[in-house]
Scaffold this motif. Structure first.
Motif, PDB file in Angstrom:
ATOM      1  N   PHE A  50     -51.755 -31.336  31.092  1.00 41.29           N
ATOM      2  CA  PHE A  50     -52.651 -32.390  30.588  1.00 41.29           C
ATOM      3  C   PHE A  50     -53.389 -31.988  29.310  1.00 41.29           C
ATOM      4  CE2 PHE A  50     -52.756 -34.058  35.125  1.00 41.29           C
ATOM      5  CZ  PHE A  50     -51.908 -35.122  34.851  1.00 41.29           C
ATOM      6  N   TYR A  51     -53.088 -30.804  28.761  1.00 43.03           N
ATOM      7  CA  TYR A  51     -53.716 -30.380  27.521  1.00 43.03           C
ATOM      8  C   TYR A  51     -52.690 -30.344  26.387  1.00 43.03           C
ATOM      9  CZ  TYR A  51     -57.914 -29.273  30.140  1.00 43.03           C
ATOM     10  OH  TYR A  51     -59.031 -29.369  30.929  1.00 43.03           O
ATOM     11  N   ARG A  52     -53.182 -30.375  25.159  1.00 48.43           N
ATOM     12  CA  ARG A  52     -52.349 -30.583  23.976  1.00 48.43           C
ATOM     13  C   ARG A  52     -51.291 -29.507  23.789  1.00 48.43           C
ATOM     14  NH1 ARG A  52     -55.754 -32.471  18.860  1.00 48.43           N
ATOM     15  NH2 ARG A  52     -56.527 -33.762  20.584  1.00 48.43           N
ATOM     16  N   ALA A  53     -51.669 -28.245  23.976  1.00 48.38           N
ATOM     17  CA  ALA A  53     -50.726 -27.152  23.725  1.00 48.38           C
ATOM     18  C   ALA A  53     -49.500 -27.243  24.626  1.00 48.38           C
ATOM     19  CB  ALA A  53     -51.426 -25.809  23.912  1.00 48.38           C
ATOM     20  N   SER A  54     -49.697 -27.656  25.872  1.00 49.18           N
ATOM     21  CA  SER A  54     -48.558 -27.744  26.785  1.00 49.18           C
ATOM     22  C   SER A  54     -47.615 -28.872  26.374  1.00 49.18           C
ATOM     23  CB  SER A  54     -49.038 -27.952  28.226  1.00 49.18           C
ATOM     24  OG  SER A  54     -49.589 -29.252  28.418  1.00 49.18           O
ATOM     25  N   GLY A  55     -48.165 -29.962  25.830  1.00 48.15           N
ATOM     26  CA  GLY A  55     -47.314 -31.037  25.335  1.00 48.15           C
ATOM     27  C   GLY A  55     -46.495 -30.594  24.145  1.00 48.15           C
ATOM     28  N   HIS A  56     -47.096 -29.796  23.290  1.00 53.50           N
ATOM     29  CA  HIS A  56     -46.398 -29.263  22.116  1.00 53.50           C
ATOM     30  C   HIS A  56     -45.240 -28.368  22.548  1.00 53.50           C
ATOM     31  CE1 HIS A  56     -45.742 -26.551  18.654  1.00 53.50           C
ATOM     32  NE2 HIS A  56     -46.179 -27.558  17.909  1.00 53.50           N
ATOM     33  N   SER A  57     -45.525 -27.460  23.487  1.00 53.12           N
ATOM     34  CA  SER A  57     -44.495 -26.536  23.966  1.00 53.12           C
ATOM     35  C   SER A  57     -43.361 -27.279  24.671  1.00 53.12           C
ATOM     36  CB  SER A  57     -45.134 -25.512  24.912  1.00 53.12           C
ATOM     37  OG  SER A  57     -44.173 -24.666  25.475  1.00 53.12           O
ATOM     38  N   ALA A  58     -43.702 -28.243  25.513  1.00 53.67           N
ATOM     39  CA  ALA A  58     -42.689 -28.991  26.253  1.00 53.67           C
ATOM     40  C   ALA A  58     -41.800 -29.801  25.310  1.00 53.67           C
ATOM     41  CB  ALA A  58     -43.354 -29.912  27.271  1.00 53.67           C
ATOM     42  N   MET A  59     -42.386 -30.418  24.301  1.00 57.03           N
ATOM     43  CA  MET A  59     -41.610 -31.223  23.360  1.00 57.03           C
ATOM     44  C   MET A  59     -40.646 -30.364  22.572  1.00 57.03           C
ATOM     45  SD  MET A  59     -41.196 -34.376  22.568  1.00 57.03           S
ATOM     46  CE  MET A  59     -41.133 -35.710  21.352  1.00 57.03           C
ATOM     47  N   ARG A  60     -41.058 -29.182  22.197  1.00 56.83           N
ATOM     48  CA  ARG A  60     -40.156 -28.273  21.474  1.00 56.83           C
ATOM     49  C   ARG A  60     -38.922 -27.962  22.320  1.00 56.83           C
ATOM     50  NH1 ARG A  60     -43.048 -23.057  19.259  1.00 56.83           N
ATOM     51  NH2 ARG A  60     -40.882 -22.699  18.630  1.00 56.83           N
ATOM     52  N   LYS A  61     -39.124 -27.719  23.608  1.00 54.16           N
ATOM     53  CA  LYS A  61     -38.002 -27.413  24.497  1.00 54.16           C
ATOM     54  C   LYS A  61     -37.089 -28.624  24.665  1.00 54.16           C
ATOM     55  CE  LYS A  61     -40.612 -23.934  27.091  1.00 54.16           C
ATOM     56  NZ  LYS A  61     -41.245 -23.605  28.389  1.00 54.16           N
ATOM     57  N   LEU A  62     -37.678 -29.808  24.803  1.00 49.82           N
ATOM     58  CA  LEU A  62     -36.864 -31.009  24.985  1.00 49.82           C
ATOM     59  C   LEU A  62     -36.020 -31.300  23.747  1.00 49.82           C
ATOM     60  CD1 LEU A  62     -39.479 -33.311  26.767  1.00 49.82           C
ATOM     61  CD2 LEU A  62     -37.414 -32.317  27.808  1.00 49.82           C
ATOM     62  N   LEU A  63     -36.616 -31.131  22.580  1.00 51.67           N
ATOM     63  CA  LEU A  63     -35.884 -31.426  21.343  1.00 51.67           C
ATOM     64  C   LEU A  63     -34.820 -30.378  21.041  1.00 51.67           C
ATOM     65  CD1 LEU A  63     -38.800 -32.662  19.051  1.00 51.67           C
ATOM     66  CD2 LEU A  63     -37.090 -34.042  20.256  1.00 51.67           C
ATOM     67  N   ALA A  64     -34.945 -29.192  21.656  1.00 56.48           N
ATOM     68  CA  ALA A  64     -33.960 -28.132  21.434  1.00 56.48           C
ATOM     69  C   ALA A  64     -32.753 -28.235  22.361  1.00 56.48           C
ATOM     70  CB  ALA A  64     -34.627 -26.770  21.620  1.00 56.48           C
TER      71      ALA A  64
END
Length: 352
Positions: free
Chosen positions: A234-248
């Motif tokens: 629910f915090y910003r950094a985790s969304g950033h990390s998760a999106m990087r993995k999904l886009l990769a």
């Protein structure tokens, strides 16, 4: 600071009369009451809470308990801020006060002096504050303490966790339905490769929003790809990390439902850094409708919760139990509706 004795002397009345003005105003003549209240305003006099409790036989202090990791500044999470405004405003309007009891490591030991590692001791410590009732905010790690609060007999209202006890109830949102709204919207735009950045599975919002995501895909006959399910916090950094993995991924999603707007904002930044355009290359939908959702570029499509309504509903429930006494029925749980707010990040024109 002006004392009650000084106020009584200046007004030419007894201590008992001043006490009745603030605790049983109808028992004092209008002329005397107006004189005491006017002088109290001029001197910025505030009735002593302990004395008021003794006079009325009922505390007006409501505790707010939240076990959180203060290293992430959890008290400043946008969702919580709006909830607190609704809670404090509703309590204040009826003469109640809010006492915040943080239970994260450092702040916790300063304020309360017990730990949720010892739930029994913690509940006993909170009870010694002579609170009228408590509002509990779930962090996913305090289930044992919540259960003890619910069974304690103290008026207890939990946010986003189903407590069960003689004077315990809870307030939540239609989390699963809200997530389903988001996913169905993306399906309606033609997306089939829809990923999610889920909240923590140990929390009710995290679990229910993930369930809503899965159910909406299943209803549409779209298989759930487990590589499209990333968990955040629910915090910003985790969304950033998760999106990087999904886009990769070898076959990245064309749309992402983030179960919280803070995570969605982090995901938006990650997409930009990866050279992906939102919504042209990947559509994005969040959940909460915090203030920043309308301010980012592109503006975030999101599922709006009634954030201040959480606070108002929790206040109403705890006050009903306090004022109704132990014989009064416990208020039924409240589930607040959600609303899909369409903006630019999903690639659909907002309704006019």
């Amino acid at each position: 600071m002006t004392t009650i004795r000084e106020l009584a002397q200046l007004c030419g009345v007894s201590l008992a009369t001043v006490s009745r003005v603030f605790n049983k105003p109808d028992s004092v003549s209008p002329k005397t009451r107006e004189r005491v209240e006017r002088m109290a305003r001029e001197l910025d006099y505030r009735p002593n809470e302990s004395a008021r409790t003794l006079a009325t036989g009922r505390s007006t202090m409501v505790g707010l308990v939240w076990d959180t990791d203060h290293r992430r500044s959890g008290w400043r999470h946008p969702f919580l801020q709006d909830l607190l405004i609704g809670l404090k405003s509703a309590l204040s309007a009826h003469g109640y006060h809010l006492l915040m009891l943080a239970t994260g490591e450092a702040a916790h030991h300063r304020q309360v002096g017990a730990s949720l590692a010892d739930p029994v001791g913690y509940v006993d410590t909170v009870r010694r504050h002579d609170l009228a009732g408590v509002v509990l905010i779930d962090s996913g790690s305090d289930a044992e303490a919540f259960a003890l609060f619910a069974q304690s007999g103290l008026p207890c209202v939990a946010i986003d966790v189903a407590v069960d006890g003689p004077r315990a109830t809870y307030v939540t949102s239609a989390n699963a339905e809200g997530a389903g709204q988001a996913v169905r919207h993306l399906l309606g735009l033609g997306h089939r490769r829809i990923a999610t950045i889920a909240g923590p599975a140990r929390t009710r919002p995290g679990a229910d929003r993930l369930a809503g995501y899965r159910a909406a895909l299943a209803e549409a006959g779209v298989p759930v790809r487990e590589d499209y399910v990333a968990e955040g916090d629910f915090y910003r950094a985790s969304g950033h990390s998760a999106m990087r993995k999904l886009l990769a991924l070898p076959e990245p999603p064309t749309a992402v439902f983030a179960a919280g707007d803070e995570m969605a904002v982090g995901a938006l930044l990650a997409a930009r850094q990866a050279g992906c355009r939102v919504p042209d290359d990947v559509a994005l939908v969040g959940f909460d409708d915090i203030e920043v959702a309308a301010l980012v570029e592109p503006a975030l499509t999101t599922v709006a919760q009634d954030k201040s309504g959480f606070g108002r509903a929790a206040a109403a429930a705890v006050m009903a139990m306090v004022e109704g006494g132990k014989a009064a029925p416990t208020p039924a749980p409240v589930e607040l509706a959600t609303t899909l707010v369409v903006r630019d990040s999903c690639g659909a024109a907002a309704p006019r």
